[in-house]
Enzyme design. Structure first.
Site, short mmCIF file in Angstrom:
data_model
loop_
_atom_site.label_atom_id
_atom_site.label_comp_id
_atom_site.label_asym_id
_atom_site.label_seq_id
_atom_site.Cartn_x
_atom_site.Cartn_y
_atom_site.Cartn_z
N LYS A 36 35.86 31.73 44.70
CA LYS A 36 35.70 31.36 43.30
C LYS A 36 34.61 32.27 42.72
CE LYS A 36 35.75 26.71 41.53
NZ LYS A 36 37.17 26.37 41.36
N SER A 37 34.69 32.60 41.45
CA SER A 37 33.68 33.48 40.86
C SER A 37 32.31 32.81 40.90
CB SER A 37 34.02 33.79 39.40
OG SER A 37 35.21 34.53 39.32
N ASN A 73 44.19 26.18 32.52
CA ASN A 73 42.89 25.80 33.07
C ASN A 73 41.75 26.38 32.26
OD1 ASN A 73 40.95 27.78 34.68
ND2 ASN A 73 43.03 28.60 34.88
N ALA A 74 40.70 25.59 32.21
CA ALA A 74 39.40 26.06 31.72
C ALA A 74 38.39 25.27 32.54
CB ALA A 74 39.22 25.82 30.23
N ASN A 105 34.83 39.84 37.77
CA ASN A 105 35.57 39.05 36.78
C ASN A 105 34.96 39.31 35.40
OD1 ASN A 105 36.69 37.11 35.19
ND2 ASN A 105 35.99 35.36 36.39
N CYS A 132 35.06 36.88 30.82
CA CYS A 132 34.10 35.82 30.50
C CYS A 132 33.22 36.34 29.36
CB CYS A 132 33.27 35.46 31.73
SG CYS A 132 32.54 36.86 32.56
N LYS A 136 38.76 43.10 37.73
CA LYS A 136 39.91 42.25 37.39
C LYS A 136 40.13 42.27 35.89
CE LYS A 136 42.08 37.80 38.36
NZ LYS A 136 42.00 36.61 39.21
N ASN A 161 44.34 38.50 35.02
CA ASN A 161 43.70 37.20 34.90
C ASN A 161 44.63 36.31 34.07
OD1 ASN A 161 41.68 35.18 34.89
ND2 ASN A 161 40.11 36.78 34.98
#
Lengths: 320, 265
Positions: free
Chosen positions: A47-48, A71-72, A131, A134, A170, A197
């Site tokens: 997981k990030s 998802n969030a 990632n 974000c 990513k 993503n």
């Protein structure tokens, strides 16, 4: 003919097969990373993790809306130090089995990306996945790092300067031109690319209460619904950056999906949402199916059909 | 599966801080020990053991912001639910069943007890609480016509001490133990069952997010409580180093349970 060779090398890291556990799915603890590795994945992604622990959003953070997931989660993670410890243990257990451990990182500023990369490197993950989907808290409107080739490249450079471990950037499908961003991050030093993503953001509403189903109201879409978009993105990226290792992610659930990704140009294939419907056997099922396909087509290696889309002329000559 | 959003049709106060909520829906295939994710739109969503299938019923102690908000809800208000999730109790091959519950854990066991009674299996329910007011479902369990044993830590009802103090002969007769309650109690029951060589199934709690086995939040030494559990055998739990020792918060950070006397609520 002998058994087809499903192994693949990503930036010098050998994988026994091309399946990769996608970030955000199950990769929360060392025990789970080991379990997924032992169930058949060629590599597992955590997981990030970010600089500090984050609880994420209240539930529901993920919902199955029928043709995929939304998802969030809010980037919940125990922080880079705790994640580094989990990686160390997982790596120790998985190294003997030739299963790579990939650390996924995120940050809230370009500078912090480097700090997180430096800290996670102490655990010696095989690769680091960056990632960039974000928000940049230093941007007036919290623009995502993946939004422009310029900022995506800035993050890439900062991470490259902060670690000796090869990095995967990513990419998001939600920006104008994913191939242009791919080129920019490769020029900035990315050793590999993963895409895509989640798509979106999307929204799913409950019609009885009129409330958005997930607590953040909007979220990323994954699963079968986004697979054709993921294949197109992989195809575009593979043509823009042909010599760069590429992990194709997005709705991979079957060997057919994975083979499609490889034909489009992927070196490895990420699997995430499909674990919901197919369980952890999905990695073995995909690997077996690819082997059968290769035997049927007389392909000895994945490279024999990678990035080999039959070139046909578009009917209109113009891309939509 | 998206949540089904339905009305609360009845609310029953069980003890000073526990209420039962009856929903305008049914969950015909649910097994005792399985759970639903209950959603208060716009607030949060949490796992709760199923207490009855039709109508779908859950029992909730007010222990945090979510359960307190649920306690504020009135009949006719809308809640969402999805499920049933997880592996419940295996009730096949009925023998002498000893059900051991602590605190609100008795609610999940009530569903198992009523199911076992329908199969005409002998059932003893042992329930514990801090004081007599903390006992849950005593009347409901009595109404099933099963043998009931009671312990309270202050001795205000039944035997004085933890629920294990009330077991007596029932433990020697038991051919199967089902347990649900605070983790310290589960650890004690696991040790007892392994020492006496009685097959035991224990229902474990962890912080949950997705509920369907893909986020990894509820990991217990690599087992997913939402999918591989919440019911595990004593033998399985004895091989999971995190059981009784480590739980994770919403960030995924691991924390040790407080000393062996640690209690929830």
């Amino acid at each position: 003919m002998s058994e087809p060779d499903l192994s693949v090398e990503l930036c010098g890291i050998p994988l026994r097969n091309p399946t990769v556990l996608a970030s955000g799915i199950l990769g929360l603890s060392e025990d789970l990373l080991i379990r997924v590795g032992e169930s058949g994945a060629g590599a597992v992604v955590t997981k990030s993790c970010g600089l500090k622990p984050r609880a994420g959003y209240p539930n529901p953070v993920i919902a199955d809306w029928g043709a995929g997931l939304i998802n969030a989660v809010g980037l919940s993670n125990p922080g880079v130090e705790a994640t580094a410890q989990e990686i160390q243990t997982a790596k120790h257990a998985l190294k003997r089995k030739n299963i790579a451990v990939i650390a996924s990182i995120f940050a809230e500023s370009v500078w912090d990306f480097g700090t997180v990369a430096e800290k996670i490197s102490s655990a010696q993950p095989d690769l680091i996945e960056v990632n960039i989907s974000c928000p940049n808290v230093e941007h007036e409107f919290g623009q995502f790092f993946c939004a422009t080739p310029y900022v995506a490249a800035q993050v890439t450079r900062r991470v490259k300067q902060s670690t000796k471990i090869p990095i995967i950037v990513k990419l998001s499908p939600n920006e104008a031109n994913i191939a242009e961003i791919a080129k920019a991050v490769v020029q900035a030093g990315a050793d590999a690319i993963s895409a895509i993503n989640t798509l979106g953001p999307g929204m799913v509403l409950d019609i009885e209460s009129r409330a958005p189903i997930i607590s953040n109201r909007i979220g990323g879409i994954s699963g079968a619904a986004i697979h054709p978009i993921a294949v197109r993105c992989v195809y575009d990226i593979a043509r823009a950056t042909p010599r760069v290792p590429l992990i194709g992610i997005g709705g991979n659930a079957t060997a057919r999906d994975a083979i499609e990704m490889i034909i489009a140009g992927a070196h490895a294939v990420g699997v995430g949402s499909a674990i919901l419907s197919r369980g952890l056997d999905v990695f073995d099922e995909i690997t077996r199916g690819i082997a059968e396909y290769m035997t049927r087509h007389n392909y000895a290696r994945l490279a024999d059909f990678r990035a080999r889309v039959l070139e046909t002329a578009p009917v209109s000559g113009v891309r939509p | 599966m998206l949540p089904r959003v339905v009305k609360i049709t009845n609310i029953i106060a069980e003890n000073p801080y526990t209420k039962t909520f009856v929903l305008d829906d049914a969950i015909p295939n649910a097994m005792p020990g399985q759970f639903i994710m209950l959603w208060l739109p716009g607030l949060d969503e949490k796992p709760f053991a199923i207490v009855a299938r039709a109508p779908l019923t859950i029992t909730v102690a007010a222990v945090g912001p979510f359960s307190r908000a649920l306690h504020e809800r009135a009949m006719g208000d809308l809640v969402g639910w999805r499920g049933a999730f997880g592996r419940g109790f295996d009730l096949n091959d009925a023998g002498e069943n000893l059900l051991i519950g602590g605190g609100y854990g008795v609610a999940a066991l009530y569903f198992a007890a009523s199911e076992l009674r329908e199969r005409h299996a002998p059932v003893t329910v042992a329930m514990g609480g801090r004081a007599s007011q903390d006992l849950l479902f005593e009347n409901r369990v009595n109404a099933l016509g099963v043998n009931v044993l009671i312990a309270t830590e202050d001795g205000s009802r039944g035997a004085r001490g933890f629920v294990t103090a009330a077991l007596g002969d029932a433990l020697t007769r038991a051919t199967r133990i089902l347990a649900c309650g605070p983790e310290a109690m589960l650890v004690a029951v696991m040790k007892l069952a392994l020492a006496k060589n009685i097959p035991a199934q224990l229902s474990v709690e962890r912080y949950m997010k997705c509920g369907f086995g893909i986020c990894g939040q509820c990991t217990l030494s690599g087992k997913l409580v939402c999918q591989d559990g919440p019911v595990f055998t004593a033998t399985e739990l004895s091989k999971l180093p995190e059981f009784g020792r480590v739980h994770r918060d919403a960030s995924g950070a691991a924390h040790f349970f407080q000393g062996s006397g640690a209690r929830r609520i």
